[in-house]
Design a protein around this motif. Structure first.
Motif, PDB file in Angstrom:
ATOM      1  N   ILE A  15      -8.267   6.002   1.712  1.00  0.00           N
ATOM      2  CA  ILE A  15      -7.269   6.974   1.259  1.00  0.00           C
ATOM      3  C   ILE A  15      -7.911   8.350   1.059  1.00  0.00           C
ATOM      4  CG2 ILE A  15      -5.567   5.428   0.181  1.00  0.00           C
ATOM      5  CD1 ILE A  15      -7.550   6.635  -2.350  1.00  0.00           C
ATOM      6  N   ASN A  16      -9.116   8.523   1.645  1.00  0.00           N
ATOM      7  CA  ASN A  16      -9.848   9.771   1.441  1.00  0.00           C
ATOM      8  C   ASN A  16      -9.045  10.995   1.878  1.00  0.00           C
ATOM      9  OD1 ASN A  16     -10.335   8.553   4.093  1.00  0.00           O
ATOM     10  ND2 ASN A  16     -11.651  10.307   4.492  1.00  0.00           N
ATOM     11  N   LEU A  17      -8.259  10.874   2.938  1.00  0.00           N
ATOM     12  CA  LEU A  17      -7.522  12.053   3.435  1.00  0.00           C
ATOM     13  C   LEU A  17      -6.403  12.445   2.474  1.00  0.00           C
ATOM     14  CD1 LEU A  17      -7.332  11.084   7.231  1.00  0.00           C
ATOM     15  CD2 LEU A  17      -8.941  12.639   6.128  1.00  0.00           C
ATOM     16  N   HIS A  18      -5.770  11.455   1.836  1.00  0.00           N
ATOM     17  CA  HIS A  18      -4.744  11.751   0.823  1.00  0.00           C
ATOM     18  C   HIS A  18      -5.392  12.588  -0.296  1.00  0.00           C
ATOM     19  CE1 HIS A  18      -2.030   8.139   1.923  1.00  0.00           C
ATOM     20  NE2 HIS A  18      -3.104   7.977   2.652  1.00  0.00           N
TER      21      HIS A  18
ATOM     22  N   ARG B 227       0.819  -1.222   0.000  1.00  0.00           N
ATOM     23  CA  ARG B 227       0.000   0.000   0.000  1.00  0.00           C
ATOM     24  C   ARG B 227       0.845   1.261   0.000  1.00  0.00           C
ATOM     25  NH1 ARG B 227      -5.147  -0.896   1.272  1.00  0.00           N
ATOM     26  NH2 ARG B 227      -5.402   1.281   1.835  1.00  0.00           N
ATOM     27  N   ALA B 228       2.036   1.181   0.595  1.00  0.00           N
ATOM     28  CA  ALA B 228       2.876   2.383   0.696  1.00  0.00           C
ATOM     29  C   ALA B 228       3.274   2.919  -0.678  1.00  0.00           C
ATOM     30  CB  ALA B 228       4.118   2.089   1.531  1.00  0.00           C
ATOM     31  N   SER B 229       3.049   2.121  -1.749  1.00  0.00           N
ATOM     32  CA  SER B 229       3.306   2.606  -3.108  1.00  0.00           C
ATOM     33  C   SER B 229       2.508   3.882  -3.378  1.00  0.00           C
ATOM     34  CB  SER B 229       2.876   1.565  -4.144  1.00  0.00           C
ATOM     35  OG  SER B 229       3.428   0.324  -3.860  1.00  0.00           O
ATOM     36  N   PHE B 230       1.406   4.035  -2.655  1.00  0.00           N
ATOM     37  CA  PHE B 230       0.541   5.193  -2.869  1.00  0.00           C
ATOM     38  C   PHE B 230       1.266   6.513  -2.569  1.00  0.00           C
ATOM     39  CE2 PHE B 230      -3.533   7.523  -2.432  1.00  0.00           C
ATOM     40  CZ  PHE B 230      -4.093   7.094  -3.621  1.00  0.00           C
ATOM     41  N   TYR B 231       2.377   6.390  -1.828  1.00  0.00           N
ATOM     42  CA  TYR B 231       3.198   7.570  -1.488  1.00  0.00           C
ATOM     43  C   TYR B 231       3.734   8.310  -2.718  1.00  0.00           C
ATOM     44  CZ  TYR B 231       4.176   7.585   3.597  1.00  0.00           C
ATOM     45  OH  TYR B 231       4.128   7.731   4.949  1.00  0.00           O
TER      46      TYR B 231
ATOM     47  N   SER C 237      -3.199  10.943   9.926  1.00  0.00           N
ATOM     48  CA  SER C 237      -2.831   9.804   9.077  1.00  0.00           C
ATOM     49  C   SER C 237      -1.374   9.948   8.655  1.00  0.00           C
ATOM     50  CB  SER C 237      -3.743   9.764   7.844  1.00  0.00           C
ATOM     51  OG  SER C 237      -3.100   9.106   6.768  1.00  0.00           O
ATOM     52  N   VAL C 238      -0.608   8.890   8.885  1.00  0.00           N
ATOM     53  CA  VAL C 238       0.815   8.888   8.509  1.00  0.00           C
ATOM     54  C   VAL C 238       0.935   9.071   6.994  1.00  0.00           C
ATOM     55  CG1 VAL C 238       2.907   7.469   8.450  1.00  0.00           C
ATOM     56  CG2 VAL C 238       1.408   7.391  10.452  1.00  0.00           C
TER      57      VAL C 238
END
Ligand code: EPU
Length: 421
Positions: A123-126, A92-96, A162-163
């Protein structure tokens, strides 16, 4: 496929050094996208999630080179802004990469991560944060497509810290035009490590280590070098391992201030420790833990990534403890596996009630996710007889050479090839 065969009951003894933090690496690596120059990231752990992030950066056109623990990334050759499903679904961290790509190139197409071993991870906050910075966001064929001629500064308020969203939005804001405030930002040390890295590249960020990050956008970020912080979850896992095996160990290269919540709970359970800055000594010979409740929370609270390990620990404590996960409500797949070792655990809603038993007994058990795997290894180390932990590829995602480290401390643990799944 590999499994661990553990013959439990051996007290851990000796000195061990903690590796660099997985979750810091996974934020520092995509930050390299922003730099107009080659970056160096020291103390990078050699583990599968880091290799996956390297592959992702390579697929975008960046070059990566990992020499021992020094990672060199040149992102100036990026010629593609698409993060494919095949890689994002693995991690999931790929979303970074979404925030830095849209900020630097005005375009990013990143697959939605999809399911997770323990229920919804939105991932709404991203997305909301990037929209506030002026990105146009659409969903196309399971991919998030973000476009922006030039991002602009904004006031962003997260309903919950959120981290990932803090990291993503921070990496986008540093190249935006004007000032950004991120309120209720995550304060996890991995986010501070990322912010320090961005500052070394030339970003203007104040409020690092607090829940209000203020950013003044710049036009250009340069090469930089950064040291990855020590892995606080690996440190916590080793502390619990020593406590559960009645061991005597010294752990080096950790940041005590990153793990106060874990230390405090261990001390409440009766464990004797001495610590100072970046090392801890623990003496658990003749020690039996008291049952102590834990509730997870955002940093500096007790980390959700140490919830499974605490359940394993409380399985051999003197009475009953309630462990509540306030970050991920369904993160309890380790419980039925620990029960196969004889643990007495009842899960209701987002809490587990653990009644300590005198002894765990070895059995064949199965990993379901990274931290669950760590708790099963802890159970195996403390159990009487032989424990086999299957599907340890989950553990290999996030712990560097855990079994070698445990072996060096005297544990009887073997990695064995198996056809079993
Ligand atoms: N959340 C939302 N909306 C979002 C994002 C998060 O509601 O858009 C909620 C989540 O559902 C959760 C809370 O916010 O309840 C915190 O989630 P966060 O975004 O902080 O988690 P993350 O960034 O996806 C990172 C770590 C996880 C760790 C969590 C919590 C990385 C790569 N991953 O995930 O690490 O559990 O923070 O500390 O940094 C692990 O290492 O095993 C692991 C899962």
């Amino acid at each position: 496929m590999d499994k661990f065969v553990i013959r439990g009951g051996k007290p851990l003894k000796g000195e061990i050094t903690v590796s660099g933090a997985k979750n810091a690496s996974l934020a520092l690596m995509p930050a390299a996208i922003l730099a107009n120059g080659t970056v160096k990231i020291y103390n990078t752990p050699r583990l599968n999630d880091v290799f996956t992030m390297s592959k992702l950066l390579n697929s975008l056109g960046a070059t990566t080179e990992l020499n021992d623990h020094e990672l060199i990334i040149n992102a100036q050759t990026i010629n593609n802004q698409v993060a494919p499903y095949e890689l994002v679904k693995k991690m999931r961290a790929s979303f970074y990469v979404l925030g830095p790509l849209v900020s630097k190139f005005g375009y990013a197409k990143v697959s939605l991560p999809g399911g997770c071993a323990w229920g919804p991870r939105p991932i709404n906050l991203h997305i909301e944060g990037l929209k506030r910075l002026g990105a146009q966001i659409d969903l196309e064929d399971g991919y998030i497509v973000a476009k922006a001629k030039k991002l602009h500064g904004a006031r962003i308020n997260f309903d919950t810290p959120s981290v990932g969203a803090t990291g993503n939005v921070l990496m986008a804001a540093v190249l935006a035009k004007g000032g950004t405030i991120i309120n209720n930002a995550a304060m996890e040390p991995e986010i501070s490590n990322l912010a320090e890295f961005l500052v070394k590249m030339g970003a203007k960020i104040s409020g690092i280590n607090t829940s209000i990050l203020e950013v003044e956008g710049v036009d250009y970020l340069d090469f930089a070098a950064i040291e990855t912080i020590p892995d606080r979850i690996e440190a916590g896992t080793l502390l619990v391992a020593a406590a559960m095996t009645k061991g005597e160990i010294k752990i080096n290269n950790l940041e005590v201030k990153h793990i106060y919540s874990i230390i405090a709970k261990l001390e409440e359970s009766g464990l004797k420790m001495t610590y100072n800055g970046n090392h801890i000594k623990i003496n658990a010979a003749d020690f039996s833990p008291k049952s102590i409740n834990v509730a997870t929370g955002p940093f500096p609270g007790y980390p959700t990534d140490m919830q499974a390990q605490w359940i394993a620990y409380m399985a051999v404590a003197d009475s009953s403890a309630t462990i509540t996960d306030n970050i991920y409500f369904d993160r309890f797949a380790h419980v039925p596996e620990l029960m196969r070792l004889g643990a007495d655990i009842t899960v209701k809603d987002n809490s587990a009630v653990v009644k300590g038993v005198k002894k765990l007994k070895g059995a064949k058990i199965m990993s379901t996710d990274l931290r669950a795997s760590a708790s099963l290894v802890l159970g195996g180390l403390a159990a009487e007889g032989t424990t086999e932990v299957l599907r340890i590829y989950h553990l290999d995602r996030g712990y560097e050479n855990l079994e070698m480290k445990l072996k060096a401390l005297g544990a009887d643990i073997e990695r064995v090839k198996t056809e079993e799944f």
